[in-house]
Design an enzyme around this catalytic site. Structure first.
Site, PDB file in Angstrom:
ATOM      1  N   CYS A   2      -7.520  -6.349  -7.813  1.00 34.74           N
ATOM      2  CA  CYS A   2      -6.442  -7.248  -8.224  1.00 34.74           C
ATOM      3  C   CYS A   2      -5.157  -6.475  -8.552  1.00 34.74           C
ATOM      4  O   CYS A   2      -5.201  -5.282  -8.834  1.00 34.74           O
ATOM      5  CB  CYS A   2      -6.843  -7.999  -9.487  1.00 34.74           C
ATOM      6  SG  CYS A   2      -8.455  -8.746  -9.409  1.00 34.74           S
ATOM      7  N   ARG A  27      -3.607  -3.668  -2.138  1.00 34.80           N
ATOM      8  CA  ARG A  27      -4.799  -3.425  -2.953  1.00 34.80           C
ATOM      9  C   ARG A  27      -5.946  -4.354  -2.570  1.00 34.80           C
ATOM     10  O   ARG A  27      -7.086  -4.110  -2.944  1.00 34.80           O
ATOM     11  CB  ARG A  27      -4.461  -3.609  -4.442  1.00 34.80           C
ATOM     12  CG  ARG A  27      -3.471  -2.588  -4.943  1.00 34.80           C
ATOM     13  CD  ARG A  27      -2.954  -2.951  -6.321  1.00 34.80           C
ATOM     14  NE  ARG A  27      -3.979  -2.859  -7.334  1.00 34.80           N
ATOM     15  CZ  ARG A  27      -4.198  -1.787  -8.082  1.00 34.80           C
ATOM     16  NH1 ARG A  27      -3.479  -0.719  -7.908  1.00 34.80           N
ATOM     17  NH2 ARG A  27      -5.132  -1.784  -9.007  1.00 34.80           N
ATOM     18  N   LYS A 604      -8.071  -1.600  -2.130  1.00 35.02           N
ATOM     19  CA  LYS A 604      -7.614  -0.212  -2.057  1.00 35.02           C
ATOM     20  C   LYS A 604      -8.239   0.639  -3.144  1.00 35.02           C
ATOM     21  O   LYS A 604      -8.648   1.756  -2.921  1.00 35.02           O
ATOM     22  CB  LYS A 604      -6.084  -0.171  -2.164  1.00 35.02           C
ATOM     23  CG  LYS A 604      -5.495   1.234  -2.064  1.00 35.02           C
ATOM     24  CD  LYS A 604      -5.744   1.822  -0.692  1.00 35.02           C
ATOM     25  CE  LYS A 604      -5.292   3.264  -0.586  1.00 35.02           C
ATOM     26  NZ  LYS A 604      -5.937   3.931   0.564  1.00 35.02           N
TER      27      LYS A 604
HETATM   28  C1  F6R Z   1     -12.162   3.861   3.230  1.00 31.98           C
HETATM   29  C2  F6R Z   1     -11.676   3.973   1.867  1.00 31.98           C
HETATM   30  C3  F6R Z   1     -12.671   3.965   0.767  1.00 31.98           C
HETATM   31  C4  F6R Z   1     -12.228   4.917  -0.360  1.00 31.98           C
HETATM   32  C5  F6R Z   1     -13.187   4.786  -1.560  1.00 31.98           C
HETATM   33  C6  F6R Z   1     -12.845   5.782  -2.639  1.00 31.98           C
HETATM   34  O1  F6R Z   1     -11.110   3.917   4.148  1.00 31.98           O
HETATM   35  O2  F6R Z   1     -10.502   4.021   1.631  1.00 31.98           O
HETATM   36  O3  F6R Z   1     -13.942   4.281   1.216  1.00 31.98           O
HETATM   37  O4  F6R Z   1     -12.209   6.221   0.130  1.00 31.98           O
HETATM   38  O5  F6R Z   1     -13.101   3.490  -2.077  1.00 31.98           O
HETATM   39  O6  F6R Z   1     -11.550   5.623  -3.096  1.00 31.98           O
HETATM   40  P1  F6R Z   1     -10.829   6.751  -3.920  1.00 31.98           P
HETATM   41  O7  F6R Z   1     -10.615   7.909  -3.010  1.00 31.98           O
HETATM   42  O8  F6R Z   1      -9.545   6.127  -4.365  1.00 31.98           O
HETATM   43  O9  F6R Z   1     -11.726   7.100  -5.059  1.00 31.98           O
END
Ligand code: F6R
Length: 609
Positions: A2, A27, A604
């Site tokens: 969100c 997001r 995201k």
């Molecule tokens: C895939 C993707 C997700 C993130 C995962 C971890 O393209 O973006 O698999 O890599 O949710 O996110 P972070 O790196 O922000 O901890």
């Protein structure tokens, strides 16, 4: 997840809030809403689906165009289906308070039951409506709304970032955070409360970062910070200035953020290396000064960051001779027996620095007094603040939900780490070090020259293979983790089933799936594994499987589609392989008409468990 934006100032608030929501779209969300006070009454407009539905609902603003304080929200459903009645803001029963909320209140059922007993009613299935009524209830016995806000929040368990409006103080925003991102943007005669910087970056780069358990009360010319346990003594907080501007969070002429971010990778490599390779050809990581060499490293991450970690395991073991394990954060955090000794290092990797599982894994390590290091992209994120040490990946804002340039920057920093530890440990061959550093320095140019050709090839292959229902991505050695990432990218963007495998595993089961309709993308670089990989490819071809091979000029692999990329010193060849995989998935998804920057069901930054 969100998104929250609150505005109080001198400008018409609803356009500012809508603009903020637009910058938070990346997001991931399934409904949206805004709330404001007009003539001492709270109003809200909410809509299911994308932001344009909310904008349509807001076309005839009438007198509301004059309001100069408002809150807005994009909701990614957790409690209750994505319907207008579950969209935020939620009102208290008496219609005096409105709340937008990110996160999950874990004890909301108990709180709700108590409120129902006291005569409260609920229109939605959300924990947010429970929270705003709890604040309203506390207001009856507390001396001020601020006291009621703090009291109610201290009764709520779980993660939250909230922003509240009161119809009796139409220019004041109340906000708080607990294990979910929230920050304050400081303009001239205006303040913004938001879950992420791009929401207000067009207006200001001056930011106040909040800590867990802190409360903000903002009106156009004042902003006071308190804690949940002390609402009498305001906290002092330095304003920090963000180094990147709004251009970095815009598409800049590209069709999608994802494509822009793939093409930014040469610059990302340059930025991430800048200041880290010294003139005397050594890696300098001042963040790690005086850190003892770990006996073993335990990498913990999720999704794409986990794949970067797996790649890093290979590099760290080979260059620094340090044993490494790599674990998915959601598994690591629930280890039944924690056997990591205190002279090891837990290395958490996260683009956002807010991923709930990775954050919990970090906290688990800290509870056991294990030294921790975070590789992180977002300045001031929870992970960056809580880890003992942090190295920033300096990739700039990543807006597309699918991670691309962040993975490149993570791999690059892991390479720096391996060279740094390898030298410190005295195990790094000076000649290898020299060649690797020389290759690292030329990588940005090599990649920048190749990206347009890679893009064309990806376009061609995506059209040729768009009918496939399933795909294998296969690799060996350091390319195994890239194969996993290639499969993840294809499934999350184009919704085509894809599996990443180590080539050698195919014969232990997966090869049963091969037929003319189940193609494989094989990473067959001209390296030590090449002879083994060609044998694996022949096995696939014997079952009529079609094969795309990413390979180097001069190899003799005979497949349906050769995808030649320049030969780069191993393992740095990964920095040319990865963009091919990203472009392939990007083109496939775009050709199939999918929402590239915001794939369905995804967010995201995954701030809930
Ligand atoms: C895939 C993707 C997700 C993130 C995962 C971890 O393209 O973006 O698999 O890599 O949710 O996110 P972070 O790196 O922000 O901890």
């Amino acid at each position: 997840m969100c998104g929250i934006i609150g505005y109080t100032g001198h400008r018409p608030a609803l356009p500012v809030v809508l603009e903020g929501l637009r910058h938070l779209e990346y997001r991931g969300y399934d409904s949206a809403g805004v709330g404001y006070v007009l003539q001492k009454k709270l109003h809200r407009v909410r809509a299911k689906g994308k932001l344009h539905n909310l904008e349509d609902a807001l076309t005839n603003l009438g007198a509301a165009i004059t309001v100069s304080c408002a809150i807005g929200h994009t909701r990614w459903a957790t409690h209750g289906i994505p319907e207008e009645r579950n969209a935020h803001p939620h009102f208290s029963n008496d219609g005096t308070l409105a709340l937008v909320h990110n996160g999950i209140i874990e004890n909301y059922q108990e709180l709700k039951a108590e409120l129902v007993q006291k005569g409260y009613g609920f229109e939605s299935d959300t924990d947010t409506e429970v929270l705003i009524n709890l604040i309203s209830f506390c207001r009856q016995s507390e001396p001020s709304l601020l006291a009621a806000f703090a009291k109610a929040l201290s009764l709520a368990h779980g993660a939250y970032a909230v922003c509240m409006l009161d119809c009796e103080a139409p220019q004041t925003l109340y906000a708080a955070r607990m294990q979910a991102p929230l920050l304050v943007g400081k303009g001239v005669g205006e303040y913004f409360i938001a879950s992420d910087i791009p929401a207000f970056l067009a207006s200001t780069r001056d930011v106040l970062f909040l800590e867990d358990g802190e409360i903000v009360v903002a009106s156009p010319n004042t902003c006071s910070l308190y804690t949940l346990t002390d609402i009498v003594h305001p906290l002092k907080r330095e304003v920090q200035t963000i180094q990147w501007g709004i251009q970095a969070a815009q598409k800049g002429g590209y069709r999608h953020f994802m494509l822009k971010e793939i093409f930014e990778q040469p610059t990302v490599i340059q930025d991430c290396l800048s200041g880290r390779i010294k003139a005397d050809n050594h890696i300098d990581l001042p963040e790690l000064a005086s850190m003892p060499l770990p006996k073993q490293i335990h990498i913990v991450a999720c999704g794409t960051s986990y794949h970067a970690g797996l790649w890093g395991q290979h590099i760290l073991e080979n260059l620094a001779h340090i044993p490494v394990t790599t674990e998915i954060a959601s598994e690591f955090r629930y280890k039944e027996r924690f056997l990591i000794p205190q002279d090891d290092l837990v290395l958490v990797i996260s683009q956002s620095g807010e991923t709930a599982d990775t954050l919990a894994a970090l906290r688990t390590a800290k509870e056991h007094s294990i030294p921790t290091l975070a590789l992180c992209n977002v300045l001031g994120s929870s992970l960056a603040r809580e880890a003992d040490r942090v190295c920033y990946t300096q990739a700039g804002p990543e807006i597309s939900v699918a991670s691309t340039k962040a993975m490149t920057s993570q791999m690059l920093l892991l390479t720096c780490l391996a060279l740094f530890f390898g030298e410190k440990k005295g195990v790094l061959d000076p000649l290898q070090q020299k060649h690797l550093l020389a290759t690292l320095k030329t990588l940005p140019i090599t990649l920048a020259n190749e990206l347009p050709t890679m893009h064309e090839k990806a376009k061609f292959l995506a059209r040729k293979y768009a009918q496939a229902k399933s795909f294998f991505f296969l690799g060996r050695g350091h390319c195994f983790s890239l194969a996993l990432e290639g499969a993840l990218k294809l499934k999350e963007l184009s919704y085509i089933h894809a599996e990443g495998y180590a080539c050698g595993e195919m014969k232990h089961g997966p090869i049963a799936l091969i037929d003319p309709h189940f193609p494989s993308l094989v990473l067959a670089l001209d390296d030590a594994f090449y002879p083994k990989i060609t044998s694996n490819v022949v096995e696939i071809q014997s079952r009529q499987g079609r094969v795309i091979a990413i390979t180097n000029p001069g190899t003799d692999i005979a497949v349906d589609d050769r995808w030649e990329i320049p030969k780069v010193l191993d393992p740095l060849s990964a920095f040319c392989v990865l963009p091919c995989l990203q472009l392939f998935s990007y083109e496939m998804a775009d050709y199939l008409g999918k929402d590239v920057d915001q794939p369905r069901n995804l967010a995201k930054s995954v701030t809930v468990e």
